[in-house]
Scaffold this active site. Structure first.
Site, PDB file in Angstrom:
ATOM      1  N   GLU A 500       0.824  -1.211   0.000  1.00 39.91           N
ATOM      2  CA  GLU A 500       0.000   0.000   0.000  1.00 39.91           C
ATOM      3  C   GLU A 500       0.855   1.256   0.000  1.00 39.91           C
ATOM      4  OE1 GLU A 500      -3.649   2.222   0.202  1.00 39.91           O
ATOM      5  OE2 GLU A 500      -3.005   0.275  -0.561  1.00 39.91           O
ATOM      6  N   THR A 611     -11.272   9.113 -13.302  1.00 37.46           N
ATOM      7  CA  THR A 611     -10.448   8.547 -12.246  1.00 37.46           C
ATOM      8  C   THR A 611     -10.861   7.152 -11.827  1.00 37.46           C
ATOM      9  OG1 THR A 611      -9.439   9.073 -10.110  1.00 37.46           O
ATOM     10  CG2 THR A 611     -11.797   9.432 -10.328  1.00 37.46           C
TER      11      THR A 611
END
Length: 630
Positions: A500, A611
């Site tokens: 992450e 997006t």
């Protein structure tokens, strides 16, 4: 959000009664999924960001016919008027609670989404005011006398008077068709196609079908699949809406030509989302319902809105009641497109006012902090990130320019200035030679780069393609270096999947140093950059890197009933998080599939991805869609 999910399928008004063909219904389904996806973006708020889907029409013409894929679009966007007695000011309520709160979609990386032309417009719109910013629900009829206009930044509590926005869609099919330079699904090459790429596409198609089939079997109608326990997950970040994976999967199923699965998804939407609401121009009403979120002293929308009362507020965790850059900065594509569809300039005015506020406020070192007060118009914290909380704001600057057919000079100038400041203050090179983008906290650098920030390689390459000759190579090199760093974060893990977040300090490079950063939740940002870099350079390494990611997904994320994120990328026997994210179908698999397609499939000349990976059309004529304001 509830509203959006309900759009497809009003009881007593079956789509068949409208005489619309499948491709036509699909167009509006995509528009709807766009709206919904933005709402769903909020779900991924902390870990991720969002994007949505695009509008693809079934292919009917022969190979090489740029308009063939769009056959039937004309009727699709030209719905008949509502039946006599129908109330055009009411929206069909969904089964969820009417007062459910919707949240603005977090920056694309907070969670993630993109949409199709019509969908995106509605989606981003909704996102700005509700769960994904697109779903806030406010009264449609809070309008003043005819001709009355309220300043973009005025109003704080109740909805401001709105211009009359309800206008029937009048889609100029021929103009739209002529504006496309390539068929939506590309020209088929037949026997001349590289057999290896075809095999890889077929593999991704199989993965998509596997993910979809398991979702359908165990979680149909829920937001996401829990593949380990074989049940569905609803969550509390969707504003009460359900079926996020259905909506998110629609356009990916279509472009992969999974026709049976696409039909299943479409049928579910029609039965559960009141598709007819869209046919009766309810898409425009949805846009109106998002507008109350902009009723702040500055016109900067708040992050959450109550779908029943129209009351809006900021996220509880957002510093001092601030709005988030990646949320209010990721509405432009969809809102401008909604104005194009409706003929009503109010949507464009709202997002242009956001630009005015940003242009007049002082930027520290030319950088845009992530938190802005919608009341004072001042920055609340000087935390700058190209990843979560900031990401898609920058993405939408360059894409707004591209979607306008390079006419939106203001967007291009803002992008150029922002990138210059980012390169000057945030772009760093590690001792080992890796280029990365650090975060900035009140003047101090945090040498961390998140997975969400890895979209920036593709963004910078996209901007470089249209830069001046002196800068083009420089920025293309920068894009390649950042994409390479993100690739390094993958190959330095045992699973060959990236964490992450990864750091560059204390002797560490491109690796997570905290247990809380070691997870991978099927994110798309790295393979997104691979796709853009391949299309803009045709360097075969990007396809190879993408294929490595496919193999890693198959080995470590595929389970008996779908795909799951993993909790630690640095172990070859990772535990799974029991979640098949909807954006895995919307973005990750879509970008990987497009990586192995020819460049004319969803050509970058014709489409701009929002997006959430949902395509919006480049507006070359300003006449693609015409409406009359009534």
């Amino acid at each position: 959000m509830l509203l959006l999910r309900k759009l497809p399928g009003m009881p007593g008004w079956p789509p068949s009664a409208l005489g619309l063909r499948l491709p036509q219904k699909f167009l509006f389904l995509l528009f709807l999924s766009g709206l919904l996806t933005l709402c769903f973006g909020a779900l991924f708020l902390l870990p991720d960001s969002s994007r949505f889907k695009r509008l693809f029409l079934p292919r009917r013409g022969g190979a090489g016919d740029a308009g063939g894929d769009l056959d039937g679009l004309r009727s699709l966007t030209s719905p008949p008027p509502p039946p006599p007695g129908a109330d055009p000011g009411r929206r069909h309520a969904a089964p969820s609670p009417p007062n459910a709160a919707a949240a603005l979609p977090p920056p694309r990386r907070l969670r993630d989404p993109k949409l199709p032309p019509a969908q995106a417009a509605a989606v981003m719109e909704a996102a700005a005011a509700t769960s994904s910013r697109r779903e806030r629900l406010s009264p449609l009829h809070r309008q003043g006398p005819p001709g009355e206009k309220k300043a973009a930044g005025s109003g704080t509590g109740s909805a401001a008077p709105l211009r009359q926005t309800r206008a029937p869609f009048r889609f100029d099919y021929e103009v739209f068709r002529r504006s496309l330079r390539h068929p939506v699904l590309g020209r088929r090459k037949g026997g001349t196609e590289d057999p290896e790429n075809r095999v890889r596409r077929l593999k991704l198609k199989e993965m998509m079908k596997f993910a979809w089939d398991n979702y359908k079997q165990y979680a149909m109608g829920k937001n996401e699949l829990r593949p380990l326990t074989k049940n569905g997950h609803i969550g509390n970040m969707f504003g009460g809406l359900r079926g996020a994976t259905v909506v998110d999967a629609l356009d990916t199923l279509y472009i992969m030509e999974l026709q049976e699965e696409f039909q299943e998804a479409k049928d579910w939407v029609e039965k559960n989302f009141d598709l007819n609401v869209v046919f009766k121009s309810k898409a425009l009403e949805l846009g109106e319902k998002l507008l109350p979120a902009f009723n702040t002293p500055t016109g900067i929308p708040r992050g959450v809105i109550n779908l029943g009362s129209g009351m809006s507020w900021s996220w509880g965790w957002a510093s001092a009641g601030s709005s988030i850059l990646a949320e209010f900065g990721s509405l432009h594509l969809e809102f401008v497109h909604l104005s194009e569809l409706s003929g009503n300039p109010v949507y464009t005015e709202k997002v242009m006012n956001i630009r005015k506020v940003l242009n007049r406020i002082e930027k520290p070192q030319g950088l845009y902090p992530n938190f802005l007060s919608p009341v004072t118009g001042n920055w609340v914290q000087h935390h700058v990130s190209i990843g979560g909380l900031g990401d898609s704001f920058y993405e939408y600057l360059i894409k707004s320019w591209l979607m306008s057919d390079k006419k939106d000079a203001e967007a291009k100038t803002m992008y150029d200035n922002a990138l210059e400041a980012i390169e000057k203050h945030l772009v760093k090179k590690s001792a080992g030679g890796l280029t990365y983008i650090a975060e900035w906290r009140g003047g101090a650098l945090d040498h961390k780069m998140g997975h969400l920030a890895c979209f920036s390689g593709g963004m910078i390459a996209l901007g470089a393609e249209h830069a001046g000759e002196e800068q083009k190579q420089h920025y293309m090199d920068l894009a390649a270096e950042i994409t390479n760093t993100c690739h390094e974060s993958y190959i330095r893990s045992e699973t060959k999947l990236g964490p992450e977040a990864f750091r560059f300090d204390f002797g560490t490079e491109a690796m997570a140093t905290r247990l809380s950063d070691r997870y991978y939740i099927l994110r798309p940002e790295v393979v997104e950059s691979y796709m853009y870099m391949w299309r803009l350079t045709h360097n075969p390494k990007y396809r190879q890197w993408g294929w490595e990611a496919v193999q890693a997904l198959e080995k470590y994320c595929r389970v008996d009933a779908g795909f799951s994120g993993i909790r630690d990328v640095y172990t070859t026997n990772p535990s799974h998080d029991n979640m098949q994210q909807s954006f895995f179908l919307a973005e990750t698999l879509k970008y990987l599939y497009l990586l192995f397609c020819e460049d004319d499939v969803l050509s970058l000349e014709d489409w701009v991805f929002n997006t959430e990976a949902h395509p919006l059309p480049v507006n070359r004529t300003d006449l693609i869609l015409k409406t009359s304001v009534q």
